[in-house]
Design a protein around this motif. Structure first.
Motif, short mmCIF file in Angstrom:
data_model
loop_
_atom_site.label_atom_id
_atom_site.label_comp_id
_atom_site.label_asym_id
_atom_site.label_seq_id
_atom_site.Cartn_x
_atom_site.Cartn_y
_atom_site.Cartn_z
N ARG A 1 0.87 -1.17 0.00
CA ARG A 1 0.00 0.00 0.00
C ARG A 1 0.91 1.21 0.00
N THR B 1 -6.80 4.81 -2.13
CA THR B 1 -5.55 4.16 -1.77
C THR B 1 -4.92 3.52 -3.00
N TYR C 1 -2.42 0.77 -4.53
CA TYR C 1 -1.80 -0.51 -4.23
C TYR C 1 -0.86 -0.90 -5.37
#
Length: 345
Positions: A7, A102, A104
């Protein structure tokens, strides 16, 4: 480095624990979002179409949560991860969560396809399945198509997505068909393709990609004249590297490349291959080819695999059941394009 996931928060790569052994399985465990997949070249230092891959990821953020990392932060992270696999290559999958932005990063060592695959071609099958929204590379489709993906095993290389008897794209690639050539005097056949194939065998294996392409073109025209087909020789300006410009007029060799333009993901590699096809003298027809249509050749393209020849669809041979001359020619042109146009990480 085995398969790993992180992440990304600003410049921090935070490891994600997972026992997944494939990018698809790992992607299904992550939040749903937009993703893109590509591999490095030049010992992990360059990527073809990197800006386009990042644009695919970040273009959807205008009405979505702010990304957890900027494009610059992501590029630096990719460079660090690729360096850990160097001098080998890396395959990346980037995903941006639709829920909270987010970012990744999934990375694994990348081994290019065996040379024999490009020389012998692959077998593919069809499935009555298409994407709900082909404008976005939505990771939800990986879950929705899971049962079809399990059919890729043994000698089945890819699943083609179809609807109403038309082929739109591959599960992880774009699809193209080359129609049989119609000679200038109206006779139907594969005159030019056969001429190119016969000529190609006479070109020294150590010749450069550019030299081989030019020699194939010249010899192919000579064979066409011998069988009584009228061919007009035209000259076009070249780039500094020796390639003809991709904006040059077609050479009217008679080959037509057919590929869908709607209802598919507009892949990064697809854009380059279509430009190269025009530069090689092919005309482009934008429509979804029919499953029962007669193809002289067919092939797939993807960022990690390049131009992959197809020799059969659902057990039925394509053309002569071997890698076609136009596919070989585009593959050579694409290899040269990757060498010349890849971007630094």
């Amino acid at each position: 480095m085995p398969l790993a996931a992180f992440r990304l928060s600003a410049q921090r790569l935070i490891p994600i624990e997972s026992e997944s052994d494939s990018p698809d399985e790992l992607t299904r465990r992550l939040p749903r979002g937009i993703f893109t997949t590509f591999s490095t070249n030049h010992s992990g230092t360059r990527v073809l179409g990197l800006c386009a891959h990042l644009e695919r990821l970040y273009a959807s953020t205008e009405s979505a949560p702010a990304p957890s990392a900027s494009r610059a932060d992501l590029r630096r992270a990719l460079s660090r991860l690729a360096a850990s696999n160097a001098p080998g290559e890396s395959r990346f999958r980037l995903l941006m969560s639709a829920a909270d932005g987010t970012v990744y990063v999934i990375v694994q060592p990348f081994t290019p396809l065996a040379k024999e695959i490009y020389e012998r071609g692959v077998k593919v099958i069809t499935a009555d399945l298409v994407r709900h929204d082909a404008r976005l590379k939505d990771s939800g489709f990986i879950t929705e198509s899971q049962s079809a993906r399990t059919r890729v095993s043994g000698d089945v290389f890819e699943v083609l997505l179809t609807k109403n008897g038309k082929i739109y794209e591959g599960m992880t690639s774009n699809f193209y068909a080359v129609l049989p050539v119609i000679a200038s005097d109206g006779r139907v056949g594969r005159v030019f393709a056969e001429a190119v194939s016969r000529s190609s065998e006479a070109i020294p294996a150590r010749s450069s990609v550019i030299a081989r392409n030019e020699a194939i073109s010249s010899l192919g025209r000579g064979l066409l004249r011998r069988v009584g087909v009228s061919v007009r020789k035209e000259r076009y300006p070249s780039t500094s590297s020796g390639h003809r410009s991709t904006t040059d007029p077609p050479r009217n060799d008679g080959a037509t490349l057919v590929t869908a333009r709607t209802g598919i993901l507009l892949g990064v590699t697809r854009r380059a291959v279509l430009r190269l096809a025009r530069g090689e003298g092919m005309s482009i027809r934008y429509r979804a080819p029919r499953v029962d249509e007669n193809f002289a050749e067919a092939f797939l393209t993807s960022s990690s695999r390049g131009v992959v020849p197809i020799i059969s669809i659902d057990g039925i041979g394509v053309g002569e059941g071997r890698v076609g001359a136009w596919t070989k020619r585009l593959s050579l042109a694409y290899q040269a394009y990757v060498e010349e146009r890849s971007e630094s990480l």
